[in-house]
Design a protein around this motif. Structure first.
Motif, short mmCIF file in Angstrom:
data_model
loop_
_atom_site.label_atom_id
_atom_site.label_comp_id
_atom_site.label_asym_id
_atom_site.label_seq_id
_atom_site.Cartn_x
_atom_site.Cartn_y
_atom_site.Cartn_z
N ARG A 53 0.74 -1.39 0.10
CA ARG A 53 -0.43 -0.10 -0.03
C ARG A 53 1.10 1.11 -0.06
O ARG A 53 0.63 2.14 0.25
N LEU A 54 1.74 1.51 -0.85
CA LEU A 54 3.12 3.03 -0.74
C LEU A 54 1.90 3.23 -2.35
O LEU A 54 2.51 2.38 -3.57
N ASP A 55 1.91 4.09 -2.16
CA ASP A 55 1.96 5.11 -3.27
C ASP A 55 3.29 5.57 -3.56
O ASP A 55 3.91 6.59 -3.41
N LEU A 56 3.74 4.76 -5.30
CA LEU A 56 4.26 5.33 -5.97
C LEU A 56 4.54 5.91 -6.64
O LEU A 56 5.64 6.90 -7.31
N THR A 57 3.48 7.04 -6.85
CA THR A 57 3.24 8.26 -7.49
C THR A 57 3.08 8.90 -6.75
O THR A 57 2.67 10.04 -8.09
N ARG A 58 3.08 9.30 -5.73
CA ARG A 58 2.57 10.45 -5.13
C ARG A 58 4.21 11.09 -4.74
O ARG A 58 4.48 10.09 -3.19
N PRO A 59 4.91 11.99 -4.38
CA PRO A 59 5.90 12.90 -3.85
C PRO A 59 5.58 12.83 -2.61
O PRO A 59 4.46 13.24 -2.27
N VAL A 60 6.45 12.98 -1.92
CA VAL A 60 6.61 13.28 -0.18
C VAL A 60 7.80 14.25 -0.21
O VAL A 60 8.03 14.62 -0.43
N PRO A 61 6.97 15.55 0.52
CA PRO A 61 7.35 17.23 0.56
C PRO A 61 8.26 17.05 1.58
O PRO A 61 8.17 15.88 2.17
N ARG A 62 9.26 17.55 1.39
CA ARG A 62 10.39 17.42 2.19
C ARG A 62 10.22 17.44 3.56
O ARG A 62 10.80 17.39 4.85
N ARG A 63 9.45 18.88 4.00
CA ARG A 63 8.71 19.09 4.78
C ARG A 63 8.42 17.70 6.17
O ARG A 63 8.80 18.71 7.03
N LEU A 64 7.94 16.99 5.49
CA LEU A 64 7.62 16.14 6.17
C LEU A 64 8.53 15.29 6.60
O LEU A 64 8.50 15.34 8.24
N LEU A 65 9.19 14.82 5.47
CA LEU A 65 10.24 14.13 6.09
C LEU A 65 11.19 14.91 7.50
O LEU A 65 11.49 14.58 8.39
N GLU A 66 11.14 15.94 6.89
CA GLU A 66 11.45 17.11 8.04
C GLU A 66 11.49 16.96 9.52
O GLU A 66 12.33 16.71 10.63
N GLU A 67 9.89 16.66 9.64
CA GLU A 67 9.20 16.77 10.65
C GLU A 67 9.49 16.07 11.41
O GLU A 67 9.55 15.78 12.48
N CYS A 68 9.16 14.53 9.61
CA CYS A 68 9.46 13.48 11.41
C CYS A 68 11.08 13.37 12.05
O CYS A 68 11.47 12.16 13.25
N VAL A 69 12.16 13.64 11.11
CA VAL A 69 12.77 13.50 11.90
C VAL A 69 13.56 14.51 13.32
O VAL A 69 13.90 14.57 14.24
N ASP A 70 12.67 15.92 13.04
CA ASP A 70 12.57 16.57 14.62
C ASP A 70 12.13 15.84 15.36
O ASP A 70 12.59 16.04 16.91
N LEU A 71 11.46 15.33 15.09
CA LEU A 71 10.38 14.10 15.88
C LEU A 71 11.58 12.77 16.67
O LEU A 71 11.54 12.61 18.13
N ALA A 72 11.98 12.62 15.81
CA ALA A 72 13.10 10.96 15.92
C ALA A 72 13.59 11.45 17.01
O ALA A 72 14.66 10.57 17.44
N VAL A 73 14.77 12.53 16.93
CA VAL A 73 16.03 13.08 17.55
C VAL A 73 15.60 13.39 18.89
O VAL A 73 16.05 13.80 19.73
N GLN A 74 13.96 13.09 19.43
CA GLN A 74 13.29 13.51 20.85
C GLN A 74 13.90 11.80 21.31
O GLN A 74 13.54 12.11 22.49
N ALA A 75 13.96 11.22 20.74
CA ALA A 75 13.77 9.45 21.82
C ALA A 75 14.86 9.94 22.25
O ALA A 75 16.33 10.49 21.85
N PRO A 76 15.05 8.86 23.25
CA PRO A 76 16.90 8.88 24.19
C PRO A 76 17.47 7.91 23.35
O PRO A 76 18.02 7.70 22.79
N THR A 77 18.89 8.40 24.33
CA THR A 77 20.02 8.11 22.95
C THR A 77 21.07 7.85 23.90
O THR A 77 21.92 9.23 25.47
N GLY A 78 22.32 6.96 24.34
CA GLY A 78 22.71 6.57 25.54
C GLY A 78 24.17 7.76 25.16
O GLY A 78 24.53 8.02 24.68
#
Length: 214
Positions: free
Chosen positions: A20-45
């Motif tokens: 169910r991945l939509d192979l025809t629709r580009p993913v805006p860079r902004r959304l990916l950046e938002e995901c990274v911003d949240l990802a780096v709130q995770a705990p790290t050693g």
């Protein structure tokens, strides 16, 4: 824009998406950046924050990386039969969907609009279990946070590791300093065809929960 999901729904319906991945629709860079911003709130050693996210959207580079991934998936033993103890935990119909999804992804991996390669500084080659746990524990929570953030934004993802069979070649394609930085996964990301995902069938809690002792 994010989906209207409760925290429990988000945690229980973030699936490995292949068909169910939509192979025809580009993913805006902004959304990916938002995901990274949240990802780096995770705990790290030790708060070392050695994580890195290489996001590939350029068609030519995606195609080159897809070939490295396919070569890895084709290697003997990579797609070995699932052990009987694991088959017992999953119904046959579900495993058929898994295999069908894997075959679909193999055919279309180069068409996925974004590929995310999470990395961590420091290698665990020949490292002790303690060192491995500290390193992997400093990147995997962040990657899962990325995948949850993607799901909340209508994006699907799938954790794969075919690139790690030829990690040096993958590093060359992406310019990653192999001696100092280790790749953790190869994650296709795209908008999903529909957003109605359900909780997965899992083995009973009693088989995985241990109180005070094994």
């Amino acid at each position: 824009m994010t989906l209207d999901l409760s925290s429990d729904e988000l945690l229980s319906t973030t699936r490995a998406v292949r068909h169910r991945l939509d192979l025809t629709r580009p993913v805006p860079r902004r959304l990916l950046e938002e995901c990274v911003d949240l990802a780096v709130q995770a705990p790290t050693g030790r708060n070392r924050q050695r994580w890195h996210f290489v996001i590939v959207t350029d068609p030519e580079r995606r195609a080159a990386l897809a070939e490295v991934w396919r070569d890895g998936v084709r290697m003997p033993g990579v797609s070995a039969p699932v052990p009987e103890r694991d088959v017992r935990r999953a119904d046959v119909a579900h495993m058929e969907r898994v295999y069908s999804g894997a075959a679909h992804l193999y055919e279309h991996i180069h068409e996925v609009p974004a590929i995310v390669v999470p990395c961590v500084e420091g290698r665990t080659d020949d490292a002790s279990v303690l060192q491995q746990a500290g390193t992997w524990g400093s990147i995997l929570p962040a990657v899962w946070s990325f995948m949850l953030a993607a799901r909340a934004r209508g994006l699907g993802s799938c954790w794969t590791t075919g690139n790690l069979v030829h990690e040096k070649e993958s590093a060359r394609v992406l310019g990653i300093p192999y001696d100092d930085v280790m790749q953790a996964a190869f994650i296709p990301v795209a908008f999903t065809l529909g957003t109605d995902f359900r909780a997965a069938r899992r083995i009973p809690r009693e088989e995985v929960l241990h109180w005070d002792t094994w």
